[in-house]
Design a protein around this motif. Sequence first.
Motif, mmCIF file in Angstrom:
data_model
loop_
_atom_site.group_PDB
_atom_site.id
_atom_site.type_symbol
_atom_site.label_atom_id
_atom_site.label_comp_id
_atom_site.label_asym_id
_atom_site.label_seq_id
_atom_site.Cartn_x
_atom_site.Cartn_y
_atom_site.Cartn_z
ATOM 1 N N ALA A 78 73.573 -18.286 69.903
ATOM 2 C CA ALA A 78 74.641 -18.199 69.888
ATOM 3 C C ALA A 78 74.908 -17.417 71.628
ATOM 4 C CB ALA A 78 75.544 -18.453 68.945
ATOM 5 N N SER A 79 74.872 -15.990 70.564
ATOM 6 C CA SER A 79 75.032 -15.187 71.600
ATOM 7 C C SER A 79 74.181 -14.501 72.575
ATOM 8 C CB SER A 79 74.769 -13.646 70.627
ATOM 9 O OG SER A 79 73.623 -13.603 70.313
ATOM 10 N N VAL A 80 73.013 -15.374 72.285
ATOM 11 C CA VAL A 80 72.045 -15.413 74.069
ATOM 12 C C VAL A 80 72.612 -16.648 74.839
ATOM 13 C CG1 VAL A 80 69.872 -16.487 75.188
ATOM 14 C CG2 VAL A 80 69.977 -14.183 72.883
ATOM 15 N N LEU A 81 73.033 -17.565 74.179
ATOM 16 C CA LEU A 81 73.568 -18.719 76.246
ATOM 17 C C LEU A 81 74.508 -17.759 75.634
ATOM 18 C CD1 LEU A 81 73.376 -21.274 76.376
ATOM 19 C CD2 LEU A 81 74.613 -22.334 74.760
ATOM 20 N N ALA A 82 75.521 -17.961 74.765
ATOM 21 C CA ALA A 82 77.137 -16.882 75.790
ATOM 22 C C ALA A 82 76.752 -16.310 76.832
ATOM 23 C CB ALA A 82 78.067 -16.199 74.543
ATOM 24 N N ARG A 83 76.150 -15.170 76.923
ATOM 25 C CA ARG A 83 75.119 -14.361 78.131
ATOM 26 C C ARG A 83 74.924 -14.956 79.585
ATOM 27 N NH1 ARG A 83 72.302 -9.508 74.558
ATOM 28 N NH2 ARG A 83 72.251 -11.319 73.548
ATOM 29 N N LEU A 84 74.003 -16.200 78.628
ATOM 30 C CA LEU A 84 73.470 -16.564 79.745
ATOM 31 C C LEU A 84 74.435 -18.199 80.700
ATOM 32 C CD1 LEU A 84 70.093 -18.596 78.281
ATOM 33 C CD2 LEU A 84 70.399 -16.226 79.960
ATOM 34 N N HIS A 85 75.367 -18.266 79.819
ATOM 35 C CA HIS A 85 76.257 -19.079 81.149
ATOM 36 C C HIS A 85 77.414 -17.183 81.280
ATOM 37 C CE1 HIS A 85 76.715 -22.518 77.457
ATOM 38 N NE2 HIS A 85 76.012 -22.077 78.279
ATOM 39 N N ALA A 86 78.081 -16.310 81.032
ATOM 40 C CA ALA A 86 78.504 -14.719 81.735
ATOM 41 C C ALA A 86 77.457 -15.055 82.902
ATOM 42 C CB ALA A 86 78.420 -13.961 81.039
ATOM 43 N N VAL A 87 76.267 -14.964 83.235
ATOM 44 C CA VAL A 87 75.482 -15.039 84.463
ATOM 45 C C VAL A 87 75.696 -16.093 85.296
ATOM 46 C CG1 VAL A 87 73.143 -14.088 85.977
ATOM 47 C CG2 VAL A 87 73.974 -13.249 83.667
ATOM 48 N N GLU A 88 75.738 -17.180 85.045
ATOM 49 C CA GLU A 88 75.898 -18.846 85.166
ATOM 50 C C GLU A 88 77.118 -18.681 85.543
ATOM 51 O OE1 GLU A 88 73.477 -22.051 83.496
ATOM 52 O OE2 GLU A 88 75.466 -21.601 82.724
ATOM 53 N N ASP A 89 78.165 -18.361 85.575
ATOM 54 C CA ASP A 89 79.386 -18.433 86.247
ATOM 55 C C ASP A 89 79.557 -16.641 87.396
ATOM 56 O OD1 ASP A 89 80.064 -20.004 83.647
ATOM 57 O OD2 ASP A 89 81.892 -18.265 82.577
ATOM 58 N N ARG A 90 79.083 -16.096 86.910
ATOM 59 C CA ARG A 90 78.905 -15.163 88.453
ATOM 60 C C ARG A 90 78.433 -15.445 89.077
ATOM 61 N NH1 ARG A 90 76.336 -10.490 85.249
ATOM 62 N NH2 ARG A 90 77.346 -10.380 83.680
ATOM 63 N N PHE A 91 77.876 -16.202 89.361
ATOM 64 C CA PHE A 91 77.423 -17.289 90.345
ATOM 65 C C PHE A 91 77.381 -18.954 90.598
ATOM 66 C CE2 PHE A 91 74.067 -13.665 89.250
ATOM 67 C CZ PHE A 91 74.011 -12.804 89.962
ATOM 68 N N GLY A 92 79.067 -18.658 90.278
ATOM 69 C CA GLY A 92 79.227 -19.624 90.874
ATOM 70 C C GLY A 92 78.873 -21.157 89.969
ATOM 71 N N ARG A 93 78.927 -21.449 88.919
ATOM 72 C CA ARG A 93 78.546 -22.691 87.791
ATOM 73 C C ARG A 93 79.558 -23.235 87.442
ATOM 74 N NH1 ARG A 93 74.566 -25.110 85.158
ATOM 75 N NH2 ARG A 93 75.283 -26.436 84.342
ATOM 76 N N THR A 94 79.853 -24.481 87.849
ATOM 77 C CA THR A 94 80.648 -25.074 87.186
ATOM 78 C C THR A 94 80.798 -26.280 86.262
ATOM 79 O OG1 THR A 94 80.912 -26.678 89.444
ATOM 80 C CG2 THR A 94 82.799 -24.625 88.926
ATOM 81 N N ARG A 95 80.977 -26.920 85.541
ATOM 82 C CA ARG A 95 79.971 -27.660 84.624
ATOM 83 C C ARG A 95 81.088 -28.683 84.582
ATOM 84 N NH1 ARG A 95 78.473 -22.900 82.614
ATOM 85 N NH2 ARG A 95 76.342 -23.179 81.218
ATOM 86 N N GLU A 96 81.117 -29.703 86.043
ATOM 87 C CA GLU A 96 82.059 -31.207 86.342
ATOM 88 C C GLU A 96 81.664 -31.978 85.676
ATOM 89 O OE1 GLU A 96 82.850 -30.497 90.699
ATOM 90 O OE2 GLU A 96 84.018 -28.667 90.226
ATOM 91 N N ARG A 97 79.776 -32.101 86.061
ATOM 92 C CA ARG A 97 79.416 -33.063 85.038
ATOM 93 C C ARG A 97 77.790 -32.918 85.001
ATOM 94 N NH1 ARG A 97 76.987 -36.094 90.693
ATOM 95 N NH2 ARG A 97 75.721 -36.776 89.215
ATOM 96 N N ARG A 98 77.442 -33.590 83.820
ATOM 97 C CA ARG A 98 76.499 -33.253 83.436
ATOM 98 C C ARG A 98 74.741 -34.226 84.425
ATOM 99 N NH1 ARG A 98 73.658 -36.558 78.511
ATOM 100 N NH2 ARG A 98 72.101 -35.023 77.766
#
Length: 192
Positions: A78-98
């Motif tokens: 969970a902590s590793v995944l949260a940090r991966l998501h933080a990096v994704e967020d920095r680069f404009g990742r949105t989760r609008e659809r699978r």
Amino acid sequence: MYERIAPHALVALGANLPFEGEPPERTIRKALESLAAEGLPVLAVSRFFATPCFPAGAGPDYVNAAAVLQTGAGDDAASVLARLHAVEDRFGRTRERRWGMRTLDLDLLALGDSVLPDAETQDQWRAMPLESQVRAAPEGLILPHPRLQDRAFVLVPLADVAPDWVHPRSGQTVAEMLAALPEADRDAVKPL
């Protein structure tokens, strides 16, 4: 090469949309640099590959890679995944659809030989037919990633950095899973 001395994280990287005017390849390179700032230093990174969009026709083709990341003794999935998501967020990742288009996708493929949430659930999702996968989404993180054995765009780069990693449920190495894929799937993943 991958060594079984620490709970390394195996991560797939992908992008098929530009971010702030930069092409996907540049975004992935910057994301790799950002991982260390999140406490996930990169131990090995694959070559970069051009891969057809998945599912077919869903958008522009992707740039894909794989990396081995160092994790700390106290790091859980969970902590590793949260940090991966933080990096994704920095680069404009949105989760609008699978399975949609994205500026950056960092998929946690495996954390050492962890099986989450349990062996039965992991086996069930790994055996699920593609048509069922499209309609269903897991409620939580499943490790190893339940589709990694089916995806050339994951296995070809992963074979660059962890060919000998053994799936804790199937008993197959990355190299064996890759060899089991159709030749056409492997050939569609082209080095940049």
